[in-house]
Enzyme design. Structure first.
Site, mmCIF file in Angstrom:
data_model
loop_
_atom_site.group_PDB
_atom_site.id
_atom_site.type_symbol
_atom_site.label_atom_id
_atom_site.label_comp_id
_atom_site.label_asym_id
_atom_site.label_seq_id
_atom_site.Cartn_x
_atom_site.Cartn_y
_atom_site.Cartn_z
ATOM 1 N N HIS A 96 -33.807 -0.216 -32.655
ATOM 2 C CA HIS A 96 -34.539 0.438 -32.243
ATOM 3 C C HIS A 96 -35.164 -0.690 -31.361
ATOM 4 O O HIS A 96 -36.354 -0.676 -31.048
ATOM 5 C CB HIS A 96 -35.931 1.237 -32.750
ATOM 6 C CG HIS A 96 -35.134 2.178 -33.745
ATOM 7 N ND1 HIS A 96 -34.318 3.256 -33.270
ATOM 8 C CD2 HIS A 96 -35.883 2.356 -34.441
ATOM 9 C CE1 HIS A 96 -33.818 4.611 -33.812
ATOM 10 N NE2 HIS A 96 -34.625 3.662 -35.255
ATOM 11 N N HIS A 134 -31.757 7.944 -32.019
ATOM 12 C CA HIS A 134 -30.831 7.676 -33.372
ATOM 13 C C HIS A 134 -29.769 8.002 -32.447
ATOM 14 O O HIS A 134 -28.860 8.221 -32.992
ATOM 15 C CB HIS A 134 -30.734 8.114 -34.410
ATOM 16 C CG HIS A 134 -32.536 7.608 -35.529
ATOM 17 N ND1 HIS A 134 -33.525 8.370 -34.835
ATOM 18 C CD2 HIS A 134 -32.935 6.652 -36.059
ATOM 19 C CE1 HIS A 134 -34.547 7.781 -35.697
ATOM 20 N NE2 HIS A 134 -34.853 6.610 -36.042
#
Ligand SMILES: Nc1ncnc2c1ncn2[C@@H]1O[C@H](COP(=O)(O)OP(=O)(O)O)[C@@H](O)[C@H]1O
Ligand SMILES: Nc1ncnc2c1ncn2[C@@H]1O[C@H](COP(=O)(O)OP(=O)(O)O)[C@@H](O)[C@H]1O
Ligand SMILES: [Mg+2]
Ligand SMILES: [Mg+2]
Ligand SMILES: [Mg+2]
Ligand SMILES: [Mg+2]
Lengths: 333, 213, 333, 213
Positions: free
Chosen positions: A58, A220
């Site tokens: 991330h 994700h």
């Protein structure tokens, strides 16, 4: 899909190493816990310690939000995998200043279990820990089961509010309360034009046709909630904004903060076209935009797509959002 | 089975999971974040390293499972980390202080794993998780009979459980966010649980073959 | 290639509109010249006015470098096309504070012609204008014809130096001299894994095989200088760094600033892996890294790839680089 | 030809360039930044708008070209903007104060364009630019003869010039950075120059056909 990496299994550690070098004036790894990253500025005695974290992939999450006026430390896991209790606990011990520690992380089963395990040990060691599990992704579960929702890019706002509250020396309970309110008032929805691609295989993590997009994706690389025909920038912005406004139900004159976030490979030009539409729509509804963030703030590897987050401000949240901060990913003077 | 032989069991599990790394990743990619193959393979690789070292130091069977659980957790985190750590730690409790693990108790290992995972994850049957494998497998292993038969029954139940996840809608874990879209996909955690159980059976067969000269 | 845009011919203006809304506390368009963007903070009487600019498609270039301690205004053209003299001249008139105006732009035939035309008119109107044409792209021409090189992402450093010099009220000649020195000491080289794709056709701007990369690309989606087999992150970093170090020929103990720049769609993880390698290599050579920037600072639409820029610092350049600044793309406290 | 008829000439050019927008973009993509089709098409579209308005206001031929040059420049910028602006402004000087443009003077337009582009861009023959079309075309048009023949010769010279750029290595402009790699590609500016000259010839033919009832 081509990638500038070395051995795939080293990518997470190598990128983290790069981040620590690039931002050596702001952050450092704990000596005995290389996946626990603390702010050089901090902790201060009497200040609530703020520990955030989650899986890698991330970037600039989570180390990008560690610094003065933001989190005191972040624990980083493997790719898209929660860190184990070890680094979370190490971070907790490193940043506690006698006023307790607040954990903030997205609502994923792995994160909940690992942060809970760390919290249990910390509590047993006499460090009071409170946890706020973020749930801003409105696509991930219906309103009736809001607590089951994922925590995604809206985290950026929630981290900022929390960091400012702790920086003002608010006590643990008060920090927890305002962060819970920030979470309850943050709404995110994302869409993907292309899936991300896995480090090992360099292949897309799911298949998406040339004329399709995925609505309601997380961070994700997962598929979204529904697949639909590719839409224009304005239609796409509307799809996200309409869903958010329906839930938020703001009044004319209300204030919001806006984040148009790149999921990884969507370039600035497209983000700003979306932001423009969102701002036009909000203006037409008489909603005041207090702050706009645009960029790759909370990514999903190299996924192509955007997420839109709105924080429904009140007076206290606005003040906290405006407070100065300094970190690798967010600096407000 | 002494500690070294249990390490050998872990080795079989680790090898089979390493072989299935990409396949499990693909299953997870369809309804999750595609990391399940890595988590399981890396987790059991860490278990092998740590438990081999512990066995060399002379750890007993109970301690060996504790070491294994900690090393899995620290290497992996994720959802799988706490779940398999709990499974292994529960086994450590069950066999605490034992120098050896009787073959007759091997099916108990499944029960300990299932209990650990269930306590930590709180998944119910039909939630489309690894519990849909571990639950039925543990129950099948409980039925009386020779260890090999009980393990064989457990594996069949495990495979049935895995296949049944295809028709379930996930209600916990990452795939729950997909709602109806998780239908038709095998749960990756269920698939890897079958691999673990099959590897246990394979390891047992191998062990028995070695014992009988 | 999928894109979040509306009508392709509106993309540049819509993105600019979004940027102006997102950063309305920092920048605004001139009332009569919508492609001339000025800083809200400035101009100041007696300060050299700094005008930068070039084509669109480099977002956050160029408006991202307009603000206190950076440029006073930017003129933005069509996609990959120099702005015409009109907005350049309007920006010049708006930001001049009686001490003359400095133009800084990359060395492209269109930019040279259009900025020169604006400078001629400004000079005729009694506004002294000096121009520094940046030439940091070492791949674009051999050392013997350094003046023919392109100006690319190294501009970020050069804008920063110039903004700090003007902010310190240095006179026009002194500003020009230090900016020329900054340009002479800035070295950039880029590589692409994938070409960018055109807004109209949404097709790649050139063909690149699945196992190839282009070395020596610029920031306009052009092919590079040479095609070669795809390399690992470390090999790629070395390819860029070796070429730069050969030209720069730094001594042990010298100081540099580093920029690892995404050309558009390369995500943070890959950039930081590259930065890590560059830092390791520089450390091994005894070169001190004074500052590292990592991110999409100067893009080429959605091209996948990176550029590496090094600024060979001296004492004055280091001081100017460290000076505070505040803009949409670069804030130093 | 009066101002309105010259606007018609611009219309033909604009139409042909709009048709070639993608093709010119692709040529530029191979050795440059792929925007040449847009610059030329948008530039002449702006010329048509501005000159039509000027003609309606009663501008003479000289002023019309000046208006055209300014509008091209403001709409486009880029390399093409100053170059074609200089071309059009030079034509404005050449025909300053004239209410009409004699057909016999039309080939002079090519000379004015070539001179304007050459003065602004300073490209030499063989640099692989639009000058490799405008130079030969202007020289061919200078040869005495009826206007139509001179234009036809100019177009042939233009096409030869364009084709010759394929074998040149660019030494100015964006493509110069490609070095040897620009070999084998037609220069986009040369290609668009041929389209402009062909459109002029087409417009002339159309004009002559209308004139002869
Ligand atoms: N609460 C739970 N109890 C038992 N198993 C679970 C639970 N939540 C998720 N799982 C299992 O975990 C698997 C996913 O594991 P993994 O991919 O390693 O973790 P993550 O979802 O964090 O990426 C699922 O396929 C499911 O079988
Ligand atoms: N100095 C020059 N003189 C004449 N023509 C030039 C010169 N430099 C470039 N050109 C022409 O300009 C063309 C490119 O135009 P265009 O793509 O519109 O501009 P840019 O290169 O700025 O993107 C080239 O193909 C070449 O023919
Ligand atoms: Mg995961
Ligand atoms: Mg997973
Ligand atoms: Mg161009
Ligand atoms: Mg071009």
């Amino acid at each position: 899909v081509k990638k500038l990496i070395n051995a795939p299994q080293d990518a997470v550690d190598e990128a983290l190493r790069g981040a620590l070098l690039a931002h050596e004036d702001l952050i450092a790894a704990l000596p005995d816990s290389p996946r626990a990253i603390r702010a050089l500025d901090g902790p201060r005695p009497g200040k609530v310690g703020l520990v955030i974290g989650g899986g890698a992939g991330h970037e600039p999450g989570f180390w990008g939000y560690v610094g003065r006026g933001l989190a005191d430390a972040a624990a980083v896991g493997n790719l898209f995998a929660s860190p184990p209790p070890g680094p979370i606990l190490a971070a907790t011990q490193a940043v506690q200043g006698g006023a307790g520690v607040l954990y903030i992380y997205g609502n994923f089963s792995g994160d909940v279990m690992n942060f809970d395990m760390a919290a249990e040990i910390a509590n047993a060691e006499g460090i009071p820990v409170r946890s706020v599990v973020t749930t801003d992704d409105i696509a991930s579960s219906p309103i009736e089961s809001r607590a089951a929702r994922r925590g995604v890019a809206g985290n950026v706002f929630i981290f900022k509010i929390a960091g400012a509250a702790a920086d003002r020396m608010m006590p643990l309970e008060a920090c927890e309360a305002v962060v819970r309110r920030a979470n309850a008032r943050t709404y995110t929805m994302g869409l993907a034009l292309e899936p991300g691609s896995l480090l090992e295989t360099r292949r897309p993590s799911f298949d998406l046709g040339p004329h399709d997009m995925e609505l309601g994706v997380g961070v994700h690389g997962e598929p979204g909630v529904v697949r639909q025909k590719l839409a224009s920038a304005d239609e796409s912005a509307d799809l996200l904004l309409d869903r958010i406004l329906t839930e938020m139900a703001p009044q004319e004159g209300d204030r919001v903060a806006v984040l148009v976030n790149s999921l990884g490979s969507t370039p600035a030009m497209e983000l700003y076209i979306i932001l423009r539409r969102v701002r036009q729509r909000l203006k037409a509804r008489g909603i005041i935009v207090h702050k706009s963030l645009v960029g790759p703030y909370y990514t999903s590897l190299d996924m192509a797509g955007v997420s839109l987050s709105l924080l429904h401000l009140d007076a206290e949240l606005a003040t906290l959002l405006d407070a100065p901060c300094r970190s690798a990913a967010l600096t407000l003077p | 089975m002494d500690s070294h032989q249990i390490v050998d069991l872990f080795r079989v599990i680790a090898r089979r999971l390493a072989e299935a790394r990409a396949e499990l990743g693909a299953l997870d990619g369809a309804i999750g974040d595609a990391d399940h193959g890595n988590s399981m393979a890396d987790g059991f690789a860490a278990v092998v390293r740590a438990s081999a070292e512990a066995a060399t130091r002379g750890s007993d069977v109970g301690d060996l499972f504790v070491v294994a659980g900690r090393s899995f957790l620290n290497a992996v985190g994720a959802t799988t980390g706490p779940l398999y750590a709990s499974a292994l730690l529960r086994a450590g409790q069950r066999f605490a202080g034992q120098k050896t693990l009787a073959i007759a108790d091997l099916p108990d290992l499944l029960a300990a794993f299932a209990a650990g995972i269930s306590d930590r994850g709180k998944a119910r049957p039909g939630d489309k998780t690894m519990m849909d494998v571990w639950g039925p497998a543990a129950r099948a292993a409980e039925q009386p009979g020779p260890p090999r038969d009980r393990m064989a029954r457990a594996l069949r139940a495990a495979e049935d459980g895995r296949d049944a996840t295809r028709t379930m809608v996930a209600s916990v874990g990452r795939a729950a966010r997909l709602g109806e879209r998780s239908l038709g996909h095998v749960d990756p955690g269920a698939a890897s649980a079958v691999i673990v159980i099959a590897a246990l059976q394979e390891g047992l067969a191998h062990h028995l073959a070695q014992d009988r000269p």
